[in-house]
Structure formats: C-alpha cells, structure tokens
Design an enzyme around this catalytic site. Structure first.
Site, short mmCIF file in Angstrom:
data_model
loop_
_atom_site.label_atom_id
_atom_site.label_comp_id
_atom_site.label_asym_id
_atom_site.label_seq_id
_atom_site.Cartn_x
_atom_site.Cartn_y
_atom_site.Cartn_z
NE ARG A 154 -34.05 49.07 80.86
CZ ARG A 154 -33.98 48.22 79.83
NH1 ARG A 154 -33.34 47.09 79.93
NH2 ARG A 154 -34.57 48.53 78.69
NE ARG A 236 -31.79 33.89 83.45
CZ ARG A 236 -32.52 34.83 84.05
NH1 ARG A 236 -32.14 35.35 85.20
NH2 ARG A 236 -33.66 35.24 83.51
CD GLU A 265 -31.48 29.42 89.11
OE1 GLU A 265 -30.63 30.27 88.85
OE2 GLU A 265 -32.70 29.65 89.10
CG HIS A 283 -33.29 33.05 90.24
ND1 HIS A 283 -33.02 32.42 89.06
CD2 HIS A 283 -33.48 34.36 89.92
CE1 HIS A 283 -33.04 33.31 88.06
NE2 HIS A 283 -33.33 34.50 88.57
N GLY A 285 -33.65 37.78 92.95
CA GLY A 285 -33.27 39.15 92.56
C GLY A 285 -34.45 40.09 92.42
C1 GLV Z 1 -35.12 37.00 86.58
O1 GLV Z 1 -34.19 36.29 86.77
C2 GLV Z 1 -35.33 37.79 85.42
O2 GLV Z 1 -34.61 37.62 84.42
O3 GLV Z 1 -36.24 38.63 85.43
#
Ligand code: GLV
Length: 329
Positions: A154, A236, A265, A283, A285
């Site tokens: 996606r 990741r 991390e 991190h 996103g």
């Molecule tokens: C964040 O990193 C997620 O996998 O939703």
C-alpha cells in the site's frame, strides 16, 4: 475483561474500551519498561501494544489469560506471531489507515534531502543567510528524476502515485509483479533490484522487516547505487545495514539519505549526526493527529472483536490460531 494498553491513546478512543472492559494504560509518551510490561500483562485478557513492546514467547508465558493482541502499527516485527498462534491468540495490526501519512513522509524526505531543507533551515537560523547568488546552496531537482521503489504494498504504491505529480520515472521491485494494466495505471515499471539500484536517483524502501529483508540494502547494494543517488528509509531500520550506509555516505559513494528509522532505535550509529547529507527523523511516518487517531481506533476495534471471540478485522493469524486449537482438541 482486563485490558492493558501500553501507550497513550486519545481519550475518546480509550473510552470505547473502557465502556466494555477494565482498562489499565500507560499514559506516558515513552515506551513501557519491559519489566513493568511483564508484570502488568500477567492478569490481562487483552493487550493493545506498540512497536516498542517486544511480544515474544517469554512475555506470552507471563500472560496465561491473554485472548487477543492488537498492535497499533502496520509493521508487526515486534511480535512473535507464531508463538501467539501456538497459544491460540489472534494478533492484529492497523493496515491502510497510515498509508498516506507514511507516503507523504517518504516524499518529504526525498524533497528535504535533495533540496537541503534541514541544512538550509539550520544555516538561516544561525544567521548564515547573507545573500542570494546564482550558485549558492544548490541542491538537486526532484522533478523528472528516476524513483526506485523497493516493496510495492500500500505505502509503496502511494509513493508511486505521489511521484507522478513530479513527472518522475518510477521503477519498482517487489515479490509479486503487477499486471501490465496495473503497472500502466500506477505508472510504474518492474525491474530487478540490482537494475533498480543502478538506475534510480532516489531509492525508497517500503518492505516489512522479516528475516528475508534484514540488511536487504548492504554494502553490495549501496555500491550499485549512483554516486548522485539518495536512499530513503521509512520502513524499518534493520532493512538497511546502517554501518555500510554510514561508510557510503562518508566516502560519498552515494549522495545522501533520508532516514526515519534506525537499526537500534532510538540510538543512532555514531557518525550520522556529523553528516550534512542526511536528514534524520524520529520514526514519525504515521505521526499525524488524524492518522494516529485512526490507528488507535483500528487497534481498539480489532481488540474488542478478538475479546468477543470474533475474527479481528485485521487479524494476521486467524487460520493458524484455529489450526492450533484444532490440533489441541
Ligand atoms: C510504524 O512504524 C508502523 O509500522 O505502523
């Protein structure tokens, strides 16, 4: 039933759980200590957890009453899903609702690193902007460049759609090739990973972390990239061999990198913070108010369904849970 929520959720979303169950939650903006998690999960039937919680066999042994686990993330490399299946516990994630936010961030990193946004901001704040000049503070153009997308789920597809607005040429590499019609619709062409690496001006990673994708991009792959190319990672950290990336950036064998995720991390490999040609994010996103609210809601819906004994809408292991139960019977 008793539920443990290991992170801070919007009050309105948390109340959906509280209407039906007894909820204990960790209301801090930092991960729960493992020892505390172990202690608190012991008498719970439901667990709503975060990517910062390691849900492994050991933890599951401490949670004999657990009936459902809902991860508030699309990635679930923090959970030993097989171990949960063996214990008959359905595990769910939150796909779909964070696609746009994460694709936006990948694009933000592409623009930030190519146009030197962070470097420019720092310099301007420090009083370094003295004049406009024709050859001053030049970056590289994004429009009409070549984007290589590795992993076309996606989020990878959403990045491809954004690239169209920049008239970019898009190549992708993924396990399952799209049909010619799908490729046409998306404006993306399949290619081998090595060819993609050697052609792309920007390589953006969108694979889940699995044993197969660990260090998918290492010294060999980085050496195939153009010296003018940028690596973008919003997937990741361990998908990239961070030491090899640091060496490539220091030697200038690639032009730069935009990173939202790291191998260890929240620790950074020493050396990254001294480089101007990397943009480093913490991190984030999926970190928008809208997306995190939708993720929390999805995790709650999944958990409530699991605790009712129904299939959670985003269950990752329903068949295996039932295979395990049939095996036991
Ligand atoms: C964040 O990193 C997620 O996998 O939703």
């Amino acid at each position: 039933m008793n539920i443990l929520v290991t992170g801070n959720l919007p009050a309105a979303v948390l109340s959906l759980l509280q209407q039906e169950h007894t909820v204990e939650f960790h209301a801090e903006n930092r991960p729960m200590e493992r020892s505390r998690l172990m202690e608190m999960v012991g008498d719970k039937e439901g667990l709503l957890c975060m990517i910062t919680d390691r849900i492994d066999d050991d933890l599951l042994r401490h949670a004999p009453r657990l009936q459902a686990i809902a991860n508030m993330a699309v990635g679930y490399d923090n959970i030993d899903v097989e171990a949960a299946s063996r214990k008959g516990i359905p595990v769910s994630n939150t796909p779909g609702v964070l696609t746009d936010a994460t694709a936006d961030l990948a694009f933000a990193l592409i623009l930030a690193v190519a146009r030197r946004l962070v470097e420019g901001d720092h310099m301007t704040r420090e009083g370094g902007f003295r004049f406009w000049a024709p050859m001053y503070f030049l970056g590289h153009e994004v429009s009409r460049k070549t984007l290589g997308i590795i992993g076309l789920g996606r989020i990878g597809k959403a990045v491809a759609r954004r690239a169209r607005g920049f008239d970019m040429k898009v190549f992708y590499h993924t396990r399952t090739k799209l049909s010619p019609e799908q490729e046409k619709e998306l404006g993306a062409t399949y290619c081998d990973m090595d060819i993609l690496l050697s052609r792309a001006d920007f390589v953006s990673l969108h694979v889940p972390l699995t044993p197969d994708t660990h260090h998918l991009v290492g010294a060999r792959e980085l050496a195939m990239m153009r010296t003018s190319a940028y690596l973008i990672n919003t997937s990741r950290g361990p998908v990239v061999d961070e030491k090899a990336l640091l060496a490539a950036l220091e030697k200038g064998t690639i032009a730069g990198a935009g990173l939202d995720v790291y191998e260890q991390e929240p620790d950074l490999t020493p050396g990254f913070k001294n480089l101007d040609n990397v943009v480093l994010l913490p991190h984030i996103g999926s970190a928008t108010v809208e997306t995190r609210t939708r993720m929390a809601l999805k995790a709650v819906e999944n958990l409530l369904a699991g605790l009712r004994g129904d299939r959670p809408p985003d269950c990752l292991n329903w068949e295996n849970v039932h295979a395990g139960a049939a095996g036991k019977a």
